[in-house]
Every structure is written in structure tokens, then in C-alpha cells.
Design an enzyme around this catalytic site. Sequence first.
Site, mmCIF file in Angstrom:
data_model
loop_
_atom_site.group_PDB
_atom_site.id
_atom_site.type_symbol
_atom_site.label_atom_id
_atom_site.label_comp_id
_atom_site.label_asym_id
_atom_site.label_seq_id
_atom_site.Cartn_x
_atom_site.Cartn_y
_atom_site.Cartn_z
ATOM 1 N N CYS A 41 68.862 -64.328 -48.012
ATOM 2 C CA CYS A 41 68.703 -65.563 -47.248
ATOM 3 C C CYS A 41 67.977 -65.329 -45.917
ATOM 4 C CB CYS A 41 70.047 -66.247 -47.015
ATOM 5 S SG CYS A 41 71.196 -65.254 -46.073
ATOM 6 N N HIS A 64 68.722 -70.571 -32.071
ATOM 7 C CA HIS A 64 69.046 -71.871 -32.645
ATOM 8 C C HIS A 64 68.132 -72.988 -32.183
ATOM 9 C CE1 HIS A 64 73.148 -71.142 -34.631
ATOM 10 N NE2 HIS A 64 72.126 -70.704 -35.316
HETATM 11 C C1 PEP Z 1 70.202 -63.302 -41.311
HETATM 12 O O1 PEP Z 1 70.731 -62.653 -40.405
HETATM 13 O O2 PEP Z 1 69.330 -62.822 -42.069
HETATM 14 C C2 PEP Z 1 70.569 -64.686 -41.553
HETATM 15 C C3 PEP Z 1 70.084 -65.327 -42.584
HETATM 16 O O3 PEP Z 1 71.388 -65.294 -40.677
HETATM 17 P P1 PEP Z 1 70.964 -65.772 -39.201
HETATM 18 O O4 PEP Z 1 69.474 -65.784 -39.131
HETATM 19 O O5 PEP Z 1 71.547 -67.123 -39.020
HETATM 20 O O6 PEP Z 1 71.600 -64.742 -38.348
#
Ligand code: PEP
Length: 733
Positions: free
Chosen positions: A664, A353
Site C-alpha cells: 500500500c 497529511h
Molecule cells: C506507508 O508507510 O507505506 C503507508 C502506506 O502508510 P503512511 O504513508 O500513511 O505512513
Amino acid sequence: MNVRKELLHIVEQVHSLAPILAAATRVIADRLAAERCSAFLVDEHGHVARAVSHAPPSSGAVDGVLEVEAERIAARVIAERRSLATRGVTTAIVAAPMLLRDTLVGAVVLQRGDGREFSAEERETLATTCAQLAGIVQNARIIDALDRGERPVPPVSPQPFSATGDGERILRGVGASPGIAIGNSLFRGVFRLDSAAESFAGVPAVERARVRTAIEKTHNDLLRIQQAAAREIDEEHALIFASHLLLLNDSVLLDRIERAIGRGASAPLAIDTVLAEFEARLRPVSDPYLQEKTDDISDLRTRLLDHVLDVDDRARVGHCVVVTRSIPPSLVIELKAEGVQALVAEIGGATSHGVLLARAMGIPAVTGVAEMPTVVRPGDLLIVDGTAGLVVVRPTDETVAHYEGLHRRAERARTEHARFRDRPACTADGVRVELQANVGVAADLVVARDNGAEGVGLYRTEFPFIVRDAFPTVGEQVRIYRKAYELFPAGRIHFRILDLGGDKFVAGSTVGGARSAFHGYRSIRVLFDYPDVLRDQVQALALAAEDRPLRLLIPMVSSLEELRRAKAMITAALSALDEPRAQRAPEIGAMIEVPAAVEIAGDIAREVDFLSVGTNDLMQYALVVDREDPRMAPLSDPYHPAILRMVARVAVAAKGAGKPVGVCGEIAVRPDVALALMALGIESLSVVPTAIPELKQALAGMRLAPLQRTIATILALSDASSVAAALREACAA
Ligand code: PEP
Ligand code: MG
């Protein structure tokens, strides 16, 4: 003809150094299927000088950054007197020294821009070729010198490769946040105990005044950072300095410091001793919240000592590259407010993060630079290339000029990409894809809107829960989520239910515990144990949506039981809401980010309104590569056939259930991968907001039809290099 024979053939035809090197690099590049072959020679002073490079005009895949890197690698290979093979995400490099008995003549560096690694056999061929070339080069040098009427001078071997040397060094890490920055290093988290202990004590009244002034200055600093954070990021994030301020106002603290001065201590020594005592008392307590407070005390101690000793580095942050052990979100917020140029961290990967926040704030960052503490010294000039994941330590003027050029070119490219901001994402043969943004903080939302995102494909809701002492209340959450609706009024926003644990741990809370393993207690599993947290969040989202669409995304679904349980909790939270103006009919989606979910994607799809493939985690779990471990970064390969095949299966499953499906994960920022995802039937892509205009421009230059014709064949390929090469070819068609 083998390489050795070809070299002999060259010698038969030409005698002087330059044409020999030109011909030799051409032959080596050709025979070892490299896009670029560069030869470097050691001069009579022991310096490594660029001699000659061979690269066919079509070798656009090897960029300028790696050209500079070839020289660094040559220097290293020469200094270490041994061959080296390294591989970035898309580039493979192999290099070998030219050794003539124990005299170093130079080195040859080969680069491939298509990600295909050099085989052991090819590396061996290069090593033997270099041994032969060393003799040829040395003979040609002697003849050249004699031709010029000079006496031949043997090359001086350079100093052995040293981690503490003064020369330029290039360190490799993870490109965590893109961009190039140049500045002097400034270490964070280093205390000045020696100066404090050694400082001379004046009259107590003077020492007390010094303490009060330091407290006042620190207080002003914190307020300034807090205000800047509130302005630039949002108010929720600004609150993270609350505990610093409380401690600073603590009369017991001041009283103890003054008593220490009364016993003869200097102001710095008194501050140092009293705060060290506070810290020592808390340090052994294993409670994560108290541990976090200990870090706050350490930070405050450094700040006060900086002021009392008049070594206020913070004033210089604006021109500096901050070097730290890790990049927690609070540090990013603070440094952004202080105007830092770039961040370099010893540990960490590309998706924590803190790193996501740095990306949102546009701060270039390289993480996982393990050698940093032994190589970088305070004040060293550093070039941070957050795109390539490189840190150049003590660069030469030539390297600085090169990077300044790259920086200017990147700025020009940005202006060029900006022309595509307001256009829809569409391929050259007219196929549309919905291009959305992954966001995490208010600043991201603004960038997403300004860069022409059609919606928010993934709203990571964890930040306000991570960066502060207490979880945000329902009212605070409503205010946060409303900002998303203000910027995207049509409401195409996919809010992810809290995904705590893994890299999104909550230091001071029992919820999510301390940093838990990726394979353990994380995500929706944590919320099952904390139904109130989930209820509050769902209710806040429903209240923020009012009568606008509400889309909820359930993370880390690995079974139908989990999915049904999460859905039931959402339904219960909504029916317990007695506010009339709330959205009670959300669309519910599931993230497909573990291999088990891929297997049952069809079953999941039938029970939700949409699917979203989270490839960041899917790659982590499918390829067994910890996303936080920089050593694993090269293995986290989006061209691995398993990944594309998994996405293909999810797309088919979603289609079978008549449900929309998007991706995503960050892999979609690569234009060839984005086009491949489209060819697989993915209808929406969600990427980091800053990448949107460039991706739109790239898609506008590629046709989908040729890839659609070959995608089945590409899916059947069995290794990543072949997939990458086939995709490149299909995208260029
Ligand atoms: C993923 O795991 O691909 C995702 C988009 O979520 P994060 O990167 O927040 O775990
Ligand atoms: Mg994930």
C-alpha cells in the site's frame, strides 16, 4: 577515438556553426552515454538562446519538462560560470559552461532518463570538452559573420546569477501533489503591521464602524469557507474553524478594540494591537494546544486587517498560487474552498497529511522549495509543476506557452486513461491484480470509486483526529466510517488503526504529543498508552460495519509482543461492545513497514489474516531517509535493491503462512514497479486514487511473463540504476 579527437575531426570537415554544433552534440551524447545533449549559446545581448539538441529518436525517457529545464540549467550554469550536476527521481543531468578565457560562449547540458548518475569522470570529460568547444564555436561564429559580410560581435556575458533578479528562475522542490497550474503568487501568513501602524485615525465613531464591518466580513468569510468545506470535504473537517468564530464573537475582544480606538488609535492599529497582545500572552506557553490557538489568533488578525485595510487577497485566491511556509491540513481545506490553483511550501515532503489532502483535493503542490522566500515576490507569476516538483518563477511567454501545452496534453491523457476506469487491472498477458485505493478523507473515497478502485487497500483514519480541537466521538466516527461502506458496499476496506505521531501528529492533544520524531513515540506505541482511544475507534468501526466484513490493519508492528498486545486490545474492545448490530469477527492484518517486521514477517503472518507492506515508511527506515525532508527525496529510491528484496521476502513469508499480501506504499504507482511487485507474488496494490486509471492502462500494455522469468536475476542486482534499467527492459519485452 576520444571526444577531443572527434571534435578536431569535425572541424576538419565542417566550418559553419550549425553543423559543428549538430555534430558536436551527437558526439558528446554518444561518448558520455546521454539520451540528450543540448548546446546553448549566449547571444550578443547576453541572452541564452537554444542552439541545438541531439536526442536519438528512441530517447522517450527524457520528457518535455526536462527539455525546458535543460535551458534553465544552461542559463544558470552560464550565469554562475560553473558546472552543475543534478538528479531527479529518474533523471540525471549534468551541465558545463563553454568559457573562452573569461568570455562566456554558452553551455552544454546532458540528460539521462534512466536515473543513472553521471560519474565524476564523465563530468570532468564534459567540462574539458566544453572548454575546447568554446574556442571552436567562437571561431565558427567569426567565420559565419565574415561570410555574411558582417563584423563579428563578441558575446556579452550575462548578469551574474542573482536570487533577487527579475528574470525567469526555476526552483526545485518535491512534487507533492501532481498537476500543472499557472497563477500569481499570494503569500499566506504575512502580516501587514506597517500599514496598520501607519494608518490614519479618523473620528472614533467612523473607526468603530470600520471595525464592526471588518468583523462582519470576516465572520461571513469563515462561514462561507466552513460551508464549502462541509460540502466538498465533510462536516468533521469543516469544524476546524470553530475557534476562529468563537474568538470573533468574543465581546471582550470587541470591547478592547473599541477602547483602543477611544484612546486615539485607528481601526487597523486597534485590531492589530489588541490581537497582538492576545497572541503575545499565549505564545510563551509551551502547551501544544495553546500554541495552535495562537496560530488561530494570528490568522484571525490577518483576516481582520485584510478587511479593514481593504487588501482582501482572499478574493483573489481563486486565480492564485498560494505560497506558504508549510501545508497543514486546515490550510488545504480552507484554500480548496476558496478555489486556489496550487500550493508551494518552503518546507515539507510528499507524504504529510496536508499534502495527502491536497492530492485528494486535486490541488497541485510542490513542497520543500527552500529558496522560495528569497526568490519569489508577492504577485510574481508562477508555474507550479507538481508532477516534476518544479516551480518556475516569472516565466517567459515561451515557458508559459510550453506549460500550457503540457497541461493540455495531460488533460488529453486523462481522457485517454479514463477509458480504463471500469476495466479490471490486468496485464497484456492476462494476469489480474487487485488494484485498490489509499484513502484518507471522504473526497478520496468518491475519487476511488469513480476511478474504478476494487476496494480500499489503506484507509488512513487519522484525519478527523488531526484537524480538529477534540477527538471525534464514537458516534461521529461511526458516521465517518459508514461513508466508506456506502461507497464500497462489499466492504473490501482495510481500515488502519490510528497511526498518530511522525508526520501525523496531533497538535492540540496529549495523545501523540507535538510532532514527534519518526523514530520515537508513534503509531501503535502511542495507543498502548491511550487504550480508550483505541477502544473507541475499534468499537466505532465494528458498529459502522454492522454485518459487513471488517478488516483492521495494525500499523508499525515491529515485534510479536506489540502485535499480540494490539490484537488483545481489539478483542477486548469488541467484547465490551453491547450493541447487537456490530461486526465482532474482524479480519486482522499487520502493516510491514519497519525492517524488523520484514525479518519476522513469517512469524507475524502466522498470527494475522493478511499482510500489507507500507513501503513509504519501510523505505524511510531501511534507507534512513526522512520522508519529510526534501533533501532526502532523491535517495528515497524504489529501485534500491534492498527495497525489492525486502518486499520479496515478505511475499515469500506470507505465502509460506498461506496469507494474502498487498503493497500500500506509493511506489506501486510506477507501472514498472507495480509489475515487479506482481512478479514477486504481491496480490493486491493500493495507490493514490487519482493514479488508478493510468496504472490500469499501463498494466494493460505490459506482459508479466518476461518479468517473471527475470525477476530472480533482477533481485540479485546490486545497484538501483541496474535494477531500474533491467526492469525497464523486462517491462518492454
Ligand atoms: C506507508 O508507510 O507505506 C503507508 C502506506 O502508510 P503512511 O504513508 O500513511 O505512513
Ligand atoms: Mg506508514
